[in-house]
Design a protein around this motif. Sequence first.
Motif, PDB file in Angstrom:
ATOM      1  N   GLU A  18      -6.532   3.289   6.203  1.00  0.00           N
ATOM      2  CA  GLU A  18      -7.414   3.357   7.607  1.00  0.00           C
ATOM      3  C   GLU A  18      -8.773   2.135   6.921  1.00  0.00           C
ATOM      4  OE1 GLU A  18      -7.877   1.508  11.192  1.00  0.00           O
ATOM      5  OE2 GLU A  18      -5.966   2.348  10.181  1.00  0.00           O
ATOM      6  N   LEU A  19      -9.684   2.977   6.161  1.00  0.00           N
ATOM      7  CA  LEU A  19     -11.044   2.474   6.226  1.00  0.00           C
ATOM      8  C   LEU A  19     -10.706   1.012   4.772  1.00  0.00           C
ATOM      9  CD1 LEU A  19     -13.751   2.551   5.986  1.00  0.00           C
ATOM     10  CD2 LEU A  19     -14.039   4.379   3.685  1.00  0.00           C
ATOM     11  N   TYR A  20      -9.649   1.215   4.030  1.00  0.00           N
ATOM     12  CA  TYR A  20      -9.370  -0.397   3.414  1.00  0.00           C
ATOM     13  C   TYR A  20      -9.466  -1.327   4.620  1.00  0.00           C
ATOM     14  CZ  TYR A  20      -9.129   2.941  -0.336  1.00  0.00           C
ATOM     15  OH  TYR A  20      -9.366   4.046  -1.761  1.00  0.00           O
ATOM     16  N   VAL A  27     -10.025 -13.067   0.936  1.00  0.00           N
ATOM     17  CA  VAL A  27      -9.506 -12.201   0.233  1.00  0.00           C
ATOM     18  C   VAL A  27      -8.323 -11.732  -0.733  1.00  0.00           C
ATOM     19  CG1 VAL A  27      -9.384  -9.483   0.063  1.00  0.00           C
ATOM     20  CG2 VAL A  27     -10.521 -10.798   2.371  1.00  0.00           C
ATOM     21  N   LEU A  28      -8.463 -12.053  -1.852  1.00  0.00           N
ATOM     22  CA  LEU A  28      -7.128 -12.453  -2.290  1.00  0.00           C
ATOM     23  C   LEU A  28      -5.944 -11.042  -2.243  1.00  0.00           C
ATOM     24  CD1 LEU A  28      -8.491 -14.399  -5.452  1.00  0.00           C
ATOM     25  CD2 LEU A  28      -7.447 -15.361  -3.503  1.00  0.00           C
ATOM     26  N   THR A  29      -6.503 -10.247  -2.239  1.00  0.00           N
ATOM     27  CA  THR A  29      -5.720  -8.358  -2.442  1.00  0.00           C
ATOM     28  C   THR A  29      -5.582  -7.936  -0.478  1.00  0.00           C
ATOM     29  OG1 THR A  29      -7.758  -7.684  -3.192  1.00  0.00           O
ATOM     30  CG2 THR A  29      -6.542  -7.901  -4.742  1.00  0.00           C
ATOM     31  N   GLU A  30      -5.927  -8.732  -0.284  1.00  0.00           N
ATOM     32  CA  GLU A  30      -5.177  -8.078   1.249  1.00  0.00           C
ATOM     33  C   GLU A  30      -4.454  -7.134   1.214  1.00  0.00           C
ATOM     34  OE1 GLU A  30      -4.453 -11.056   4.275  1.00  0.00           O
ATOM     35  OE2 GLU A  30      -3.094 -12.497   3.263  1.00  0.00           O
ATOM     36  N   HIS A  31      -3.494  -7.128   0.613  1.00  0.00           N
ATOM     37  CA  HIS A  31      -2.347  -6.288   0.524  1.00  0.00           C
ATOM     38  C   HIS A  31      -3.204  -4.319   0.749  1.00  0.00           C
ATOM     39  CE1 HIS A  31      -2.808  -6.781  -3.896  1.00  0.00           C
ATOM     40  NE2 HIS A  31      -1.607  -5.687  -3.631  1.00  0.00           N
ATOM     41  N   VAL A  32      -3.679  -4.807   0.460  1.00  0.00           N
ATOM     42  CA  VAL A  32      -4.673  -3.182  -0.312  1.00  0.00           C
ATOM     43  C   VAL A  32      -5.421  -2.367   1.319  1.00  0.00           C
ATOM     44  CG1 VAL A  32      -6.110  -1.969  -1.468  1.00  0.00           C
ATOM     45  CG2 VAL A  32      -5.043  -4.051  -2.673  1.00  0.00           C
ATOM     46  N   GLY A  33      -5.820  -3.384   1.860  1.00  0.00           N
ATOM     47  CA  GLY A  33      -5.789  -2.727   3.397  1.00  0.00           C
ATOM     48  C   GLY A  33      -4.581  -2.748   4.811  1.00  0.00           C
ATOM     49  N   ARG A  34      -3.343  -2.900   3.694  1.00  0.00           N
ATOM     50  CA  ARG A  34      -2.225  -2.902   4.523  1.00  0.00           C
ATOM     51  C   ARG A  34      -2.227  -1.505   4.891  1.00  0.00           C
ATOM     52  NH1 ARG A  34       1.218  -7.313   1.893  1.00  0.00           N
ATOM     53  NH2 ARG A  34      -0.035  -9.086   2.947  1.00  0.00           N
ATOM     54  N   ARG A  35      -2.083  -1.027   6.067  1.00  0.00           N
ATOM     55  CA  ARG A  35      -1.766   0.280   6.811  1.00  0.00           C
ATOM     56  C   ARG A  35      -0.491   1.537   6.229  1.00  0.00           C
ATOM     57  NH1 ARG A  35      -4.202  -2.036  11.353  1.00  0.00           N
ATOM     58  NH2 ARG A  35      -5.659  -1.107  12.232  1.00  0.00           N
ATOM     59  N   GLU A  36       0.485  -0.025   6.236  1.00  0.00           N
ATOM     60  CA  GLU A  36       1.867   0.340   6.107  1.00  0.00           C
ATOM     61  C   GLU A  36       1.855   0.731   4.252  1.00  0.00           C
ATOM     62  OE1 GLU A  36       2.180  -3.299   6.060  1.00  0.00           O
ATOM     63  OE2 GLU A  36       0.821  -1.796   8.111  1.00  0.00           O
ATOM     64  N   LEU A  37       0.978   0.031   3.337  1.00  0.00           N
ATOM     65  CA  LEU A  37       1.193   0.140   1.772  1.00  0.00           C
ATOM     66  C   LEU A  37       0.994   1.754   1.999  1.00  0.00           C
ATOM     67  CD1 LEU A  37       1.797  -0.912  -0.275  1.00  0.00           C
ATOM     68  CD2 LEU A  37      -0.976  -1.336  -0.681  1.00  0.00           C
ATOM     69  N   GLY A  38       2.245   2.877   0.970  1.00  0.00           N
ATOM     70  CA  GLY A  38       2.128   3.854   0.467  1.00  0.00           C
ATOM     71  C   GLY A  38       1.789   3.882  -0.358  1.00  0.00           C
ATOM     72  N   ASP A  39       1.335   5.120  -1.460  1.00  0.00           N
ATOM     73  CA  ASP A  39       1.330   5.411  -2.593  1.00  0.00           C
ATOM     74  C   ASP A  39       2.252   5.221  -3.774  1.00  0.00           C
ATOM     75  OD1 ASP A  39       2.133   8.016  -2.258  1.00  0.00           O
ATOM     76  OD2 ASP A  39       1.298   9.196  -2.309  1.00  0.00           O
ATOM     77  N   THR A  40       3.212   4.738  -3.569  1.00  0.00           N
ATOM     78  CA  THR A  40       4.001   4.189  -4.463  1.00  0.00           C
ATOM     79  C   THR A  40       3.875   2.790  -4.292  1.00  0.00           C
ATOM     80  OG1 THR A  40       5.801   4.074  -2.700  1.00  0.00           O
ATOM     81  CG2 THR A  40       5.948   5.636  -3.795  1.00  0.00           C
ATOM     82  N   GLY A  41       2.789   2.053  -3.726  1.00  0.00           N
ATOM     83  CA  GLY A  41       2.032   0.749  -3.945  1.00  0.00           C
ATOM     84  C   GLY A  41       2.937   0.195  -3.688  1.00  0.00           C
ATOM     85  N   GLU A  42       3.285  -1.354  -3.753  1.00  0.00           N
ATOM     86  CA  GLU A  42       4.232  -2.646  -3.714  1.00  0.00           C
ATOM     87  C   GLU A  42       5.999  -2.037  -4.038  1.00  0.00           C
ATOM     88  OE1 GLU A  42       2.366  -6.345  -3.609  1.00  0.00           O
ATOM     89  OE2 GLU A  42       1.110  -5.205  -5.123  1.00  0.00           O
ATOM     90  N   HIS A  43       6.218  -2.472  -3.443  1.00  0.00           N
ATOM     91  CA  HIS A  43       7.566  -2.188  -3.745  1.00  0.00           C
ATOM     92  C   HIS A  43       8.576  -4.309  -4.275  1.00  0.00           C
ATOM     93  CE1 HIS A  43       8.241   1.275  -2.134  1.00  0.00           C
ATOM     94  NE2 HIS A  43       7.744   1.315  -1.083  1.00  0.00           N
ATOM     95  N   VAL A  44       8.267  -4.567  -5.217  1.00  0.00           N
ATOM     96  CA  VAL A  44       8.394  -5.848  -6.102  1.00  0.00           C
ATOM     97  C   VAL A  44       9.423  -5.776  -7.053  1.00  0.00           C
ATOM     98  CG1 VAL A  44       5.982  -7.215  -5.738  1.00  0.00           C
ATOM     99  CG2 VAL A  44       6.815  -5.704  -7.546  1.00  0.00           C
ATOM    100  N   THR A  45      10.158  -6.634  -7.189  1.00  0.00           N
ATOM    101  CA  THR A  45      11.274  -6.169  -7.458  1.00  0.00           C
ATOM    102  C   THR A  45      10.711  -6.562  -9.069  1.00  0.00           C
ATOM    103  OG1 THR A  45      12.069  -9.082  -7.463  1.00  0.00           O
ATOM    104  CG2 THR A  45      13.388  -7.136  -6.183  1.00  0.00           C
TER     105      THR A  45
END
Length: 142
Positions: free
Chosen positions: A17-19, A32-50
């Motif tokens: 939430e702070l991010y 912000v090139l890495t705006e995904h780091v601030g996504r609330r729904e991003l979990g500690d497993t990280g991004e799911h990229v194939t």
Amino acid sequence: MKVYFCGSIRGGRDDAELYHRMVAKLQSFATVLTEHVGRRELGDTGEHVTQGDRFIHDRDVDWLRQSDVVVAEVTQPSLGVGYELGRAVDMKKKVLCLFRPSSGRRLSAMIRGADNGDSFVVRDYCQDEIEQVLEDFFSNQK
């Protein structure tokens, strides 16, 4: 201006939430090139990229190269953030590291000890002042 924002992902998402707040504020100053780091729904497993971890590494290092400034929230220990900061220093990027002493943690000497007051700055802060801390930092970057 382009900002590379660093925050813990696989090291723990307790500060998600702070991010989110930080990325939103950073977007008022720059791309912000890495705006995904601030996504609330991003979990500690990280991004799911194939494409896998190599893709994430190479993409993020490319974004780091493109950035003008690196802003890192370093309260939650993260190997990835430490790696990114080391690369940023090697690339001679301007770096702002933000740490909350109220967490009860101690910041790594490798981060705090790198503070030179100019190109690598470590700033202790409280959550309720994060927007002002970023405002102050970026008002000096123009």
